[in-house]
Design a protein around this motif. Structure first.
Motif, PDB file in Angstrom:
ATOM      1  N   LEU A 363       0.830  -1.203   0.000  1.00  0.00           N
ATOM      2  CA  LEU A 363       0.000   0.000   0.000  1.00  0.00           C
ATOM      3  C   LEU A 363       0.867   1.257   0.000  1.00  0.00           C
ATOM      4  O   LEU A 363       0.525   2.250  -0.651  1.00  0.00           O
ATOM      5  CB  LEU A 363      -0.938   0.002   1.211  1.00  0.00           C
ATOM      6  CG  LEU A 363      -2.054  -1.046   1.205  1.00  0.00           C
ATOM      7  CD1 LEU A 363      -2.923  -0.898   2.454  1.00  0.00           C
ATOM      8  CD2 LEU A 363      -2.921  -0.933  -0.052  1.00  0.00           C
ATOM      9  N   ALA A 364       1.980   1.225   0.723  1.00  0.00           N
ATOM     10  CA  ALA A 364       2.880   2.378   0.725  1.00  0.00           C
ATOM     11  C   ALA A 364       3.430   2.628  -0.683  1.00  0.00           C
ATOM     12  O   ALA A 364       3.492   3.781  -1.145  1.00  0.00           O
ATOM     13  CB  ALA A 364       4.018   2.156   1.709  1.00  0.00           C
ATOM     14  N   LYS A 365       3.802   1.560  -1.384  1.00  0.00           N
ATOM     15  CA  LYS A 365       4.347   1.720  -2.731  1.00  0.00           C
ATOM     16  C   LYS A 365       3.303   2.279  -3.683  1.00  0.00           C
ATOM     17  O   LYS A 365       3.580   3.194  -4.463  1.00  0.00           O
ATOM     18  CB  LYS A 365       4.865   0.377  -3.246  1.00  0.00           C
ATOM     19  CG  LYS A 365       5.489   0.469  -4.636  1.00  0.00           C
ATOM     20  CD  LYS A 365       6.007  -0.875  -5.113  1.00  0.00           C
ATOM     21  CE  LYS A 365       6.613  -0.750  -6.510  1.00  0.00           C
ATOM     22  NZ  LYS A 365       7.089  -2.056  -7.026  1.00  0.00           N
ATOM     23  N   ARG A 366       2.084   1.748  -3.615  1.00  0.00           N
ATOM     24  CA  ARG A 366       1.041   2.266  -4.506  1.00  0.00           C
ATOM     25  C   ARG A 366       0.693   3.709  -4.172  1.00  0.00           C
ATOM     26  O   ARG A 366       0.436   4.527  -5.050  1.00  0.00           O
ATOM     27  CB  ARG A 366      -0.220   1.389  -4.424  1.00  0.00           C
ATOM     28  CG  ARG A 366      -1.185   1.632  -5.593  1.00  0.00           C
ATOM     29  CD  ARG A 366      -2.449   0.857  -5.432  1.00  0.00           C
ATOM     30  NE  ARG A 366      -3.255   1.419  -4.358  1.00  0.00           N
ATOM     31  CZ  ARG A 366      -4.141   0.734  -3.651  1.00  0.00           C
ATOM     32  NH1 ARG A 366      -4.317  -0.562  -3.871  1.00  0.00           N
ATOM     33  NH2 ARG A 366      -4.848   1.315  -2.700  1.00  0.00           N
ATOM     34  N   ASN A 367       0.710   4.032  -2.871  1.00  0.00           N
ATOM     35  CA  ASN A 367       0.470   5.405  -2.440  1.00  0.00           C
ATOM     36  C   ASN A 367       1.530   6.342  -3.028  1.00  0.00           C
ATOM     37  O   ASN A 367       1.217   7.420  -3.548  1.00  0.00           O
ATOM     38  CB  ASN A 367       0.502   5.452  -0.910  1.00  0.00           C
ATOM     39  CG  ASN A 367       0.161   6.815  -0.347  1.00  0.00           C
ATOM     40  OD1 ASN A 367      -0.578   7.601  -0.950  1.00  0.00           O
ATOM     41  ND2 ASN A 367       0.694   7.104   0.831  1.00  0.00           N
ATOM     42  N   MET A 368       2.793   5.946  -2.960  1.00  0.00           N
ATOM     43  CA  MET A 368       3.875   6.744  -3.529  1.00  0.00           C
ATOM     44  C   MET A 368       3.669   6.956  -5.027  1.00  0.00           C
ATOM     45  O   MET A 368       3.840   8.063  -5.545  1.00  0.00           O
ATOM     46  CB  MET A 368       5.224   6.058  -3.285  1.00  0.00           C
ATOM     47  CG  MET A 368       5.665   6.011  -1.836  1.00  0.00           C
ATOM     48  SD  MET A 368       7.142   4.974  -1.586  1.00  0.00           S
ATOM     49  CE  MET A 368       8.360   5.900  -2.541  1.00  0.00           C
ATOM     50  N   GLU A 369       3.281   5.902  -5.707  1.00  0.00           N
ATOM     51  CA  GLU A 369       3.104   5.989  -7.163  1.00  0.00           C
ATOM     52  C   GLU A 369       1.954   6.905  -7.531  1.00  0.00           C
ATOM     53  O   GLU A 369       2.074   7.736  -8.445  1.00  0.00           O
ATOM     54  CB  GLU A 369       2.883   4.582  -7.736  1.00  0.00           C
ATOM     55  CG  GLU A 369       4.112   3.684  -7.647  1.00  0.00           C
ATOM     56  CD  GLU A 369       3.813   2.226  -7.951  1.00  0.00           C
ATOM     57  OE1 GLU A 369       4.772   1.465  -8.171  1.00  0.00           O
ATOM     58  OE2 GLU A 369       2.618   1.837  -7.939  1.00  0.00           O
ATOM     59  N   MET A 370       0.834   6.788  -6.829  1.00  0.00           N
ATOM     60  CA  MET A 370      -0.316   7.641  -7.140  1.00  0.00           C
ATOM     61  C   MET A 370      -0.030   9.095  -6.794  1.00  0.00           C
ATOM     62  O   MET A 370      -0.406  10.011  -7.531  1.00  0.00           O
ATOM     63  CB  MET A 370      -1.570   7.155  -6.411  1.00  0.00           C
ATOM     64  CG  MET A 370      -2.124   5.854  -6.958  1.00  0.00           C
ATOM     65  SD  MET A 370      -3.822   5.549  -6.399  1.00  0.00           S
ATOM     66  CE  MET A 370      -4.731   6.796  -7.302  1.00  0.00           C
ATOM     67  N   PHE A 371       0.639   9.313  -5.667  1.00  0.00           N
ATOM     68  CA  PHE A 371       0.968  10.684  -5.281  1.00  0.00           C
ATOM     69  C   PHE A 371       1.898  11.315  -6.318  1.00  0.00           C
ATOM     70  O   PHE A 371       1.702  12.470  -6.723  1.00  0.00           O
ATOM     71  CB  PHE A 371       1.626  10.689  -3.902  1.00  0.00           C
ATOM     72  CG  PHE A 371       1.949  12.057  -3.391  1.00  0.00           C
ATOM     73  CD1 PHE A 371       0.971  12.853  -2.818  1.00  0.00           C
ATOM     74  CD2 PHE A 371       3.240  12.567  -3.490  1.00  0.00           C
ATOM     75  CE1 PHE A 371       1.263  14.128  -2.346  1.00  0.00           C
ATOM     76  CE2 PHE A 371       3.550  13.834  -3.017  1.00  0.00           C
ATOM     77  CZ  PHE A 371       2.562  14.617  -2.456  1.00  0.00           C
ATOM     78  N   ALA A 372       2.901  10.561  -6.758  1.00  0.00           N
ATOM     79  CA  ALA A 372       3.858  11.087  -7.729  1.00  0.00           C
ATOM     80  C   ALA A 372       3.216  11.326  -9.087  1.00  0.00           C
ATOM     81  O   ALA A 372       3.566  12.288  -9.786  1.00  0.00           O
ATOM     82  CB  ALA A 372       5.038  10.128  -7.868  1.00  0.00           C
ATOM     83  N   ALA A 373       2.269  10.480  -9.479  1.00  0.00           N
ATOM     84  CA  ALA A 373       1.686  10.579 -10.811  1.00  0.00           C
ATOM     85  C   ALA A 373       0.498  11.533 -10.871  1.00  0.00           C
ATOM     86  O   ALA A 373       0.287  12.201 -11.897  1.00  0.00           O
ATOM     87  CB  ALA A 373       1.234   9.194 -11.289  1.00  0.00           C
ATOM     88  N   GLU A 374      -0.290  11.627  -9.780  1.00  0.00           N
ATOM     89  CA  GLU A 374      -1.567  12.342  -9.873  1.00  0.00           C
ATOM     90  C   GLU A 374      -1.688  13.533  -8.937  1.00  0.00           C
ATOM     91  O   GLU A 374      -2.706  14.244  -8.980  1.00  0.00           O
ATOM     92  CB  GLU A 374      -2.705  11.352  -9.613  1.00  0.00           C
ATOM     93  CG  GLU A 374      -2.717  10.194 -10.612  1.00  0.00           C
ATOM     94  CD  GLU A 374      -3.963   9.346 -10.514  1.00  0.00           C
ATOM     95  OE1 GLU A 374      -5.055   9.927 -10.342  1.00  0.00           O
ATOM     96  OE2 GLU A 374      -3.846   8.108 -10.592  1.00  0.00           O
ATOM     97  N   VAL A 375      -0.686  13.763  -8.100  1.00  0.00           N
ATOM     98  CA  VAL A 375      -0.722  14.946  -7.220  1.00  0.00           C
ATOM     99  C   VAL A 375       0.450  15.873  -7.543  1.00  0.00           C
ATOM    100  O   VAL A 375       0.259  17.053  -7.826  1.00  0.00           O
ATOM    101  CB  VAL A 375      -0.695  14.532  -5.736  1.00  0.00           C
ATOM    102  CG1 VAL A 375      -0.646  15.758  -4.832  1.00  0.00           C
ATOM    103  CG2 VAL A 375      -1.919  13.683  -5.393  1.00  0.00           C
ATOM    104  N   MET A 376       1.640  15.364  -7.521  1.00  0.00           N
ATOM    105  CA  MET A 376       2.830  16.194  -7.696  1.00  0.00           C
ATOM    106  C   MET A 376       2.812  17.023  -8.996  1.00  0.00           C
ATOM    107  O   MET A 376       3.085  18.235  -8.940  1.00  0.00           O
ATOM    108  CB  MET A 376       4.103  15.349  -7.616  1.00  0.00           C
ATOM    109  CG  MET A 376       4.477  15.022  -6.201  1.00  0.00           C
ATOM    110  SD  MET A 376       5.777  13.739  -5.987  1.00  0.00           S
ATOM    111  CE  MET A 376       6.884  14.011  -7.335  1.00  0.00           C
TER     112      MET A 376
END
Length: 381
Positions: A363-376
């Motif tokens: 879950l931490a890895k997917r969270n990092m990926e979504m944050f990097a792709a869709e928030v940052m």
């Protein structure tokens, strides 16, 4: 906006039933609850997460310092930074929390940072703190002198980084006949210094001083408090004759992103509730030992304690989201909350804790990926 991926490295295999038999996960929690084999696996997982953050495009990765606690397994964050230097190429490495009053020899700390700065070819960010109250129980150091030791150690370290040696240094707590740093820092005049805090007015005034203008990071605080303290920093800068830039303002918060608000809440609940209720929770006497805070701050804390009936209750994920202490939701929800704070304060630094409590690796890895792709990307400009 600059994005930092931060981890506390909590000990997730902790037996929570046993933990609840003790008043804190700090200092008094028996260390026979730590399994070195599981702990070694935890270090591997957390290091992999921080290295992956470079691949995802984060500007920096961050670690910090805590002692005798399951809350964060980094009593020596410079060791973690050294390992990260070898496994990364571009990303800045922020050591957000060397507790200066706990250091007997600040020159040794100046030397370590200078070494790391050379080894990384200028990728180090230094974060200096006093350390929370429990650290003084763990080290046996008198907290009443923490303010003066912090400032004197800071002055000595900066002098060692910037002044040609050898020279002598004398203060109330530190006296050296020879200060002559080898090696000198790679960055000129020295690595950037950031100041994490939960909003001490004394710390804000000190960081905002025109001679320093250090980036100030508000940590683990509700939305209204973050806005208040960052505005206080801006106001203090104006009083001192200059306008603070967004690069001097930062916010550190646990963040979880999923496809929908409902999914994010469901997946983040156990992690965020264990962070605040099991790992972070401390009795008042451990958090605030006598002498640790000024009289004014102590009075404010006593009023808060009285308002809470003597001791805060358990925190729910819903309450943490509502207060803005944790940012949990869909990409759009999280983006809007960050943008709202940015609009209010002008901050340019966001320290994102994307693994927290017992949140598992997948879950931490997917969270990092979504944050990097869709928030940052939406907040970069």
């Amino acid at each position: 906006m600059r994005f930092v991926c931060f981890t506390l490295m909590p000990y997730r295999p902790l037996d929570m039933a046993e933990r609840r038999k003790h008043r804190s996960a700090w200092v008094v929690l028996p260390n026979d609850l730590y399994d070195p084999v599981k702990g070694a696996d935890e270090y591997d997982s957390y290091m992999d997460q921080l290295v992956y953050a470079e691949e995802l495009g984060f500007d920096a990765v961050a670690v910090n310092e805590h002692h005798q606690t399951a809350y964060g397994m980094m009593p020596a964050p410079n060791l973690i930074a050294s390992a990260l230097i070898q496994r990364t190429k571009r990303v800045k490495i922020a050591i957000l929390g060397r507790a200066l009053p706990l250091v007997n020899n600040p020159i040794a700390l100046a030397e370590e940072f200078a070494m790391l700065d050379n080894m990384s070819r200028g990728r180090i960010i230094a974060g200096f703190v006093r350390g929370i109250g429990t650290e003084y129980h763990a080290t046996g150091i008198n907290p009443a002198f923490s303010h003066e030791k912090f400032q004197e150690a800071h002055d000595l370290i900066v002098a060692a980084w910037t002044r040609p040696g050898p020279f002598s240094f004398e203060s109330e707590n530190y006296n050296y006949r020879y200060v002559n740093l080898w090696p000198r820092p790679y960055q000129t005049p020295h690595p950037p210094i950031w100041i994490p805090s939960q909003g001490s007015s004394e710390t804000i005034r000190w960081a905002a001083d025109p001679e320093r203008r250090y980036p100030f990071l508000v940590t683990f605080s509700a939305h209204d408090l973050v806005a208040r303290y960052l505005t206080m920093y801006r106001d203090q800068a104006r009083e001192l004759g200059y306008e603070a830039s967004g690069d001097q303002l930062g916010w550190a918060a646990p963040i979880y992103v999923a496809d929908t608000d409902e999914q994010a809440l469901a997946e983040a609940r156990e992690g965020i509730e264990t962070l605040f209720n099991e790992y972070l929770s401390n009795p008042w006497e451990m958090m605030l030992p006598p002498g640790y805070t000024s009289l004014e701050s102590t009075k404010r804390t006593m009023k808060l304690r009285a308002a809470l009936g003597g001791r805060p209750g358990r925190m729910t994920a819903e309450a943490l989201i509502e207060s803005g202490t944790a940012l949990i939701g869909s990409p759009r929800t999280v983006r809007e909350k960050i943008q709202r704070m940015r609009d209010q304060t002008g901050l340019n630094n966001l320290v994102s804790m994307l693994q927290f409590g017992v949140l598992p690796d997948h879950l931490a890895k997917r969270n990092m990926e979504m944050f990097a792709a869709e928030v940052m990307p939406h907040l970069r400009g």
